[in-house]
Design a protein around this motif. Structure first.
Motif, PDB file in Angstrom:
ATOM      1  N   THR A   1      51.013  55.825  55.719  1.00 52.18           N
ATOM      2  CA  THR A   1      50.493  54.697  54.948  1.00 52.18           C
ATOM      3  C   THR A   1      49.070  55.055  54.549  1.00 52.18           C
ATOM      4  O   THR A   1      48.201  55.218  55.400  1.00 52.18           O
ATOM      5  N   LEU A   2      48.846  55.216  53.268  1.00 53.15           N
ATOM      6  CA  LEU A   2      47.554  55.671  52.755  1.00 53.15           C
ATOM      7  C   LEU A   2      46.705  54.502  52.298  1.00 53.15           C
ATOM      8  O   LEU A   2      47.229  53.443  51.985  1.00 53.15           O
ATOM      9  N   PRO A   3      45.404  54.696  52.249  1.00 56.26           N
ATOM     10  CA  PRO A   3      44.652  55.914  52.521  1.00 56.26           C
ATOM     11  C   PRO A   3      44.528  56.177  54.021  1.00 56.26           C
ATOM     12  O   PRO A   3      44.888  55.331  54.834  1.00 56.26           O
ATOM     13  N   PHE A   4      44.009  57.358  54.364  1.00 52.94           N
ATOM     14  CA  PHE A   4      43.733  57.666  55.757  1.00 52.94           C
ATOM     15  C   PHE A   4      42.317  58.183  55.876  1.00 52.94           C
ATOM     16  O   PHE A   4      41.706  58.583  54.900  1.00 52.94           O
TER      17      PHE A   4
ATOM     18  N   GLY B   1      39.119  49.873  59.367  1.00 54.32           N
ATOM     19  CA  GLY B   1      38.900  48.438  59.150  1.00 54.32           C
ATOM     20  C   GLY B   1      38.334  48.143  57.772  1.00 54.32           C
ATOM     21  O   GLY B   1      38.747  47.195  57.125  1.00 54.32           O
ATOM     22  N   LEU B   2      37.418  48.969  57.327  1.00 57.11           N
ATOM     23  CA  LEU B   2      36.853  48.792  55.989  1.00 57.11           C
ATOM     24  C   LEU B   2      37.909  49.032  54.910  1.00 57.11           C
ATOM     25  O   LEU B   2      37.966  48.308  53.922  1.00 57.11           O
ATOM     26  N   LEU B   3      38.747  50.056  55.103  1.00 56.91           N
ATOM     27  CA  LEU B   3      39.805  50.328  54.141  1.00 56.91           C
ATOM     28  C   LEU B   3      40.836  49.208  54.121  1.00 56.91           C
ATOM     29  O   LEU B   3      41.316  48.828  53.052  1.00 56.91           O
ATOM     30  N   THR B   4      41.144  48.676  55.277  1.00 55.89           N
ATOM     31  CA  THR B   4      42.102  47.551  55.358  1.00 55.89           C
ATOM     32  C   THR B   4      41.549  46.323  54.647  1.00 55.89           C
ATOM     33  O   THR B   4      42.297  45.599  53.986  1.00 55.89           O
ATOM     34  N   ALA B   5      40.248  46.110  54.753  1.00 57.05           N
ATOM     35  CA  ALA B   5      39.611  44.958  54.110  1.00 57.05           C
ATOM     36  C   ALA B   5      39.407  45.174  52.613  1.00 57.05           C
ATOM     37  O   ALA B   5      39.000  44.255  51.914  1.00 57.05           O
TER      38      ALA B   5
ATOM     39  N   THR C   1      45.685  56.605  59.758  1.00 56.71           N
ATOM     40  CA  THR C   1      46.178  56.048  58.505  1.00 56.71           C
ATOM     41  C   THR C   1      45.823  54.565  58.456  1.00 56.71           C
ATOM     42  O   THR C   1      45.287  54.017  59.418  1.00 56.71           O
ATOM     43  N   LEU C   2      46.175  53.932  57.382  1.00 61.05           N
ATOM     44  CA  LEU C   2      45.866  52.517  57.211  1.00 61.05           C
ATOM     45  C   LEU C   2      46.537  51.653  58.280  1.00 61.05           C
ATOM     46  O   LEU C   2      46.016  50.607  58.658  1.00 61.05           O
ATOM     47  N   THR C   3      47.667  52.109  58.827  1.00 63.88           N
ATOM     48  CA  THR C   3      48.355  51.349  59.874  1.00 63.88           C
ATOM     49  C   THR C   3      47.810  51.639  61.266  1.00 63.88           C
ATOM     50  O   THR C   3      48.293  51.078  62.253  1.00 63.88           O
TER      51      THR C   3
ATOM     52  N   ASP D   1      29.848  61.340  58.599  1.00 68.26           N
ATOM     53  CA  ASP D   1      30.539  60.819  59.780  1.00 68.26           C
ATOM     54  C   ASP D   1      32.040  60.658  59.556  1.00 68.26           C
ATOM     55  O   ASP D   1      32.817  60.741  60.495  1.00 68.26           O
ATOM     56  N   ALA D   2      32.435  60.396  58.311  1.00 67.33           N
ATOM     57  CA  ALA D   2      33.849  60.162  58.020  1.00 67.33           C
ATOM     58  C   ALA D   2      34.111  60.329  56.535  1.00 67.33           C
ATOM     59  O   ALA D   2      33.187  60.299  55.720  1.00 67.33           O
ATOM     60  N   THR D   3      35.373  60.486  56.223  1.00 64.60           N
ATOM     61  CA  THR D   3      35.812  60.522  54.834  1.00 64.60           C
ATOM     62  C   THR D   3      37.199  59.909  54.766  1.00 64.60           C
ATOM     63  O   THR D   3      37.869  59.758  55.789  1.00 64.60           O
ATOM     64  N   SER D   4      37.626  59.529  53.581  1.00 60.82           N
ATOM     65  CA  SER D   4      38.981  58.997  53.440  1.00 60.82           C
ATOM     66  C   SER D   4      39.676  59.706  52.287  1.00 60.82           C
ATOM     67  O   SER D   4      39.027  60.211  51.365  1.00 60.82           O
ATOM     68  N   PHE D   5      40.992  59.756  52.379  1.00 60.43           N
ATOM     69  CA  PHE D   5      41.816  60.425  51.382  1.00 60.43           C
ATOM     70  C   PHE D   5      42.933  59.503  50.953  1.00 60.43           C
ATOM     71  O   PHE D   5      43.459  58.740  51.761  1.00 60.43           O
ATOM     72  N   SER D   6      43.330  59.602  49.694  1.00 56.86           N
ATOM     73  CA  SER D   6      44.380  58.736  49.177  1.00 56.86           C
ATOM     74  C   SER D   6      45.617  59.516  48.747  1.00 56.86           C
ATOM     75  O   SER D   6      46.474  58.984  48.065  1.00 56.86           O
TER      76      SER D   6
END
Length: 66
Positions: free
Chosen positions: A43-46, A60-64, A30-32, A2-7
């Protein structure tokens, strides 16, 4: 998936994939909370996700820090 993130922010690594995500109706944030910019300064990750709701959830999970 469903999703992935990159740094990392190398445009040549992401440009084609993000175009495919957009054309399929997905979203990338992005994180912002802004879409990833190929020109840099993100602003990473995205995250790249199947839709806007999923992208916002992953952001939201990445921000937390999860």
């Amino acid at each position: 998936m469903d999703a992935t993130s990159f740094s990392w922010e190398a445009a040549w690594d992401h440009a084609a994939g993000l175009l495919l995500v957009e054309e399929a109706g997905g979203a990338h944030l992005t994180l912002t909370g802004e879409p990833f910019r190929i020109t840099g300064g993100n602003t990473l990750p995205f995250t790249a996700a199947r839709d806007e709701t999923t992208a916002r959830r992953v952001r939201g999970l990445l921000t937390a820090g999860l």
